[in-house]
Design a protein around this motif. Structure first.
Motif, PDB file in Angstrom:
ATOM      1  N   ILE A   1       0.857  -1.182   0.000  1.00  0.00           N
ATOM      2  CA  ILE A   1       0.000   0.000   0.000  1.00  0.00           C
ATOM      3  C   ILE A   1       0.897   1.237   0.000  1.00  0.00           C
ATOM      4  O   ILE A   1       1.537   1.561   0.997  1.00  0.00           O
ATOM      5  CB  ILE A   1      -0.951   0.018   1.215  1.00  0.00           C
ATOM      6  CG1 ILE A   1      -1.794  -1.264   1.264  1.00  0.00           C
ATOM      7  CG2 ILE A   1      -1.827   1.254   1.171  1.00  0.00           C
ATOM      8  CD1 ILE A   1      -2.703  -1.475   0.063  1.00  0.00           C
ATOM      9  N   SER A   2       0.932   1.907  -1.136  1.00  0.00           N
ATOM     10  CA  SER A   2       1.737   3.104  -1.301  1.00  0.00           C
ATOM     11  C   SER A   2       0.829   4.328  -1.312  1.00  0.00           C
ATOM     12  O   SER A   2      -0.334   4.260  -0.896  1.00  0.00           O
ATOM     13  CB  SER A   2       2.573   2.999  -2.587  1.00  0.00           C
ATOM     14  OG  SER A   2       3.517   4.048  -2.673  1.00  0.00           O
ATOM     15  N   THR A   3       1.338   5.435  -1.779  1.00  0.00           N
ATOM     16  CA  THR A   3       0.617   6.707  -1.680  1.00  0.00           C
ATOM     17  C   THR A   3       0.787   7.528  -2.953  1.00  0.00           C
ATOM     18  O   THR A   3       1.844   7.461  -3.601  1.00  0.00           O
ATOM     19  CB  THR A   3       1.135   7.509  -0.469  1.00  0.00           C
ATOM     20  OG1 THR A   3       0.622   8.848  -0.539  1.00  0.00           O
ATOM     21  CG2 THR A   3       2.653   7.605  -0.461  1.00  0.00           C
ATOM     22  N   THR A   4      -0.233   8.296  -3.282  1.00  0.00           N
ATOM     23  CA  THR A   4      -0.116   9.174  -4.445  1.00  0.00           C
ATOM     24  C   THR A   4       0.802  10.363  -4.167  1.00  0.00           C
ATOM     25  O   THR A   4       1.071  11.157  -5.072  1.00  0.00           O
ATOM     26  CB  THR A   4      -1.498   9.680  -4.903  1.00  0.00           C
ATOM     27  OG1 THR A   4      -2.171  10.289  -3.795  1.00  0.00           O
ATOM     28  CG2 THR A   4      -2.342   8.539  -5.445  1.00  0.00           C
TER      29      THR A   4
ATOM     30  N   GLY B   1       4.410  -9.256  -6.778  1.00  0.00           N
ATOM     31  CA  GLY B   1       4.358  -8.057  -5.956  1.00  0.00           C
ATOM     32  C   GLY B   1       3.582  -6.942  -6.630  1.00  0.00           C
ATOM     33  O   GLY B   1       3.914  -6.521  -7.745  1.00  0.00           O
ATOM     34  N   TYR B   2       2.536  -6.459  -5.951  1.00  0.00           N
ATOM     35  CA  TYR B   2       1.684  -5.401  -6.487  1.00  0.00           C
ATOM     36  C   TYR B   2       1.887  -4.107  -5.690  1.00  0.00           C
ATOM     37  O   TYR B   2       2.151  -4.148  -4.493  1.00  0.00           O
ATOM     38  CB  TYR B   2       0.209  -5.805  -6.423  1.00  0.00           C
ATOM     39  CG  TYR B   2      -0.139  -6.895  -7.396  1.00  0.00           C
ATOM     40  CD1 TYR B   2      -0.718  -6.601  -8.623  1.00  0.00           C
ATOM     41  CD2 TYR B   2       0.124  -8.227  -7.099  1.00  0.00           C
ATOM     42  CE1 TYR B   2      -1.027  -7.603  -9.531  1.00  0.00           C
ATOM     43  CE2 TYR B   2      -0.172  -9.236  -7.997  1.00  0.00           C
ATOM     44  CZ  TYR B   2      -0.747  -8.922  -9.207  1.00  0.00           C
ATOM     45  OH  TYR B   2      -1.035  -9.916 -10.111  1.00  0.00           O
ATOM     46  N   ILE B   3       1.727  -2.987  -6.375  1.00  0.00           N
ATOM     47  CA  ILE B   3       1.819  -1.673  -5.744  1.00  0.00           C
ATOM     48  C   ILE B   3       0.485  -0.958  -5.960  1.00  0.00           C
ATOM     49  O   ILE B   3      -0.004  -0.877  -7.089  1.00  0.00           O
ATOM     50  CB  ILE B   3       2.963  -0.853  -6.359  1.00  0.00           C
ATOM     51  CG1 ILE B   3       4.313  -1.488  -5.987  1.00  0.00           C
ATOM     52  CG2 ILE B   3       2.912   0.602  -5.902  1.00  0.00           C
ATOM     53  CD1 ILE B   3       5.416  -1.150  -6.952  1.00  0.00           C
ATOM     54  N   LEU B   4      -0.094  -0.480  -4.868  1.00  0.00           N
ATOM     55  CA  LEU B   4      -1.347   0.262  -4.945  1.00  0.00           C
ATOM     56  C   LEU B   4      -1.157   1.614  -4.265  1.00  0.00           C
ATOM     57  O   LEU B   4      -1.030   1.694  -3.042  1.00  0.00           O
ATOM     58  CB  LEU B   4      -2.479  -0.526  -4.265  1.00  0.00           C
ATOM     59  CG  LEU B   4      -3.848   0.168  -4.206  1.00  0.00           C
ATOM     60  CD1 LEU B   4      -4.350   0.529  -5.600  1.00  0.00           C
ATOM     61  CD2 LEU B   4      -4.858  -0.713  -3.471  1.00  0.00           C
ATOM     62  N   ARG B   5      -1.121   2.665  -5.084  1.00  0.00           N
ATOM     63  CA  ARG B   5      -0.957   4.035  -4.573  1.00  0.00           C
ATOM     64  C   ARG B   5      -2.337   4.621  -4.279  1.00  0.00           C
ATOM     65  O   ARG B   5      -3.181   4.701  -5.173  1.00  0.00           O
ATOM     66  CB  ARG B   5      -0.241   4.901  -5.616  1.00  0.00           C
ATOM     67  CG  ARG B   5       1.165   4.445  -5.951  1.00  0.00           C
ATOM     68  CD  ARG B   5       1.705   5.143  -7.191  1.00  0.00           C
ATOM     69  NE  ARG B   5       3.093   4.790  -7.460  1.00  0.00           N
ATOM     70  CZ  ARG B   5       3.711   5.014  -8.622  1.00  0.00           C
ATOM     71  NH1 ARG B   5       3.052   5.597  -9.626  1.00  0.00           N
ATOM     72  NH2 ARG B   5       4.980   4.660  -8.789  1.00  0.00           N
ATOM     73  N   LEU B   6      -2.538   5.039  -3.036  1.00  0.00           N
ATOM     74  CA  LEU B   6      -3.841   5.551  -2.624  1.00  0.00           C
ATOM     75  C   LEU B   6      -3.804   7.055  -2.401  1.00  0.00           C
ATOM     76  O   LEU B   6      -2.858   7.596  -1.828  1.00  0.00           O
ATOM     77  CB  LEU B   6      -4.295   4.864  -1.333  1.00  0.00           C
ATOM     78  CG  LEU B   6      -4.485   3.350  -1.404  1.00  0.00           C
ATOM     79  CD1 LEU B   6      -4.925   2.818  -0.043  1.00  0.00           C
ATOM     80  CD2 LEU B   6      -5.502   2.974  -2.483  1.00  0.00           C
TER      81      LEU B   6
END
Length: 278
Positions: free
Chosen positions: A111-114, A155-160
């Protein structure tokens, strides 16, 4: 899905978002959550979450023992007031390496960030290059790259964007304040839509590994926050800069189109105007 016994979800960093994920998935999966706090461990147990004693920087062996055949959601925030995140970044990288050197999970979602996009202007898509201008943004870019290099297949990256939900909204901390940046637009996402996207990643396991999420609409801060404060009966939000007839929206606009199309999802909260906390 496989049987619940084989279907494990590990919430590494079991905070606010983790509670919503656990609530959504606990009828389908065995849920594990990390904490070093005994009171929090008891609270997790009451939510049907099996607590694993772990904090970032610990020896991860107890955590690794649970990892086989799991989906691993890595969601440990760096702390808002910490300006030196080298130790945080290194510890996150070491944890990811330990996972993939010893017992790779079926899937890892970071869980990443915008905020990795910094202060860029205009439409921001997942193909927009990161340009972080904060310590947190820089740390998240480094960890993202580590995930991509260490776990290119799973591995997945999701920028919230900024998170909202029934019990969380940024206007609650902005109420009564005088702010700058009147024309900057709002980039918010509701937790229900975050859960929806994470479920899609779990089920679909798409080939693309980089995603981001935000609402479709982006009202200006000077329109949105004063009106939301008024709706909720909170002290007024004011701005130092005045709007004129020539004022136009500014700042980055996180465009969720590629994520919504790629995962076949429709947002439950496409506009921040309906993100009203209880």
């Amino acid at each position: 899905m496989t049987s619940q016994q084989e279907n494990k979800l590990i919430l590494c960093g079991c905070g606010w978002l983790g509670g919503y994920l656990a609530s959504h998935f606990r009828s389908q999966m065995n849920i594990y959550g990390t904490t070093r706090n005994e009171d929090k461990a008891r609270a997790l147990g009451q939510q049907g979450i099996q607590a694993i004693p772990f904090a970032l920087g610990d020896n991860p062996q107890d955590l690794l023992a649970v990892v086989p055949d799991s989906t691993f959601i890595l969601n440990i925030p760096p702390g808002r007031r910490n300006n030196d995140l080298s130790q945080f970044t290194s510890a996150m990288q070491q944890l990811i390496s330990a996972l993939y050197n010893q017992v790779p999970p079926k899937q890892l979602i970071f869980i990443s960030t915008t905020s990795v996009y910094g202060d860029q202007e205009g439409d921001i898509t997942t193909s927009t290059a990161p340009a972080p201008n904060t310590c947190s943004g820089e740390a998240h870019v480094e960890i993202e790259q580590w995930v991509q290099n260490t776990a290119p297949d799973s591995g997945y990256i999701l920028r919230l964007a900024g998170l909202t939900g029934p019990d969380r909204h940024p206007v609650k901390t902005l109420a009564g304040r005088t702010l700058s940046g009147a024309t900057q637009v709002v980039n918010l996402v509701h937790v229900d839509d975050v859960v929806k996207v994470i479920e899609a990643l779990l089920v679909q396991k798409p080939a693309n590994k980089l995603w981001h999420l935000c609402s479709d609409e982006h009202p200006m801060r000077s329109d949105y926050y004063p009106q939301m404060a008024k709706r909720l009966g909170l002290p007024a939000v004011e701005f130092t800069d005045e709007l004129t007839g020539a004022s136009v929206p500014s700042g980055k606009r996180i465009n969720p189109g590629a994520t919504l199309t790629g995962l076949g999802i429709t947002l439950s909260y496409p506009t921040p105007w309906t993100m009203q906390p209880a």
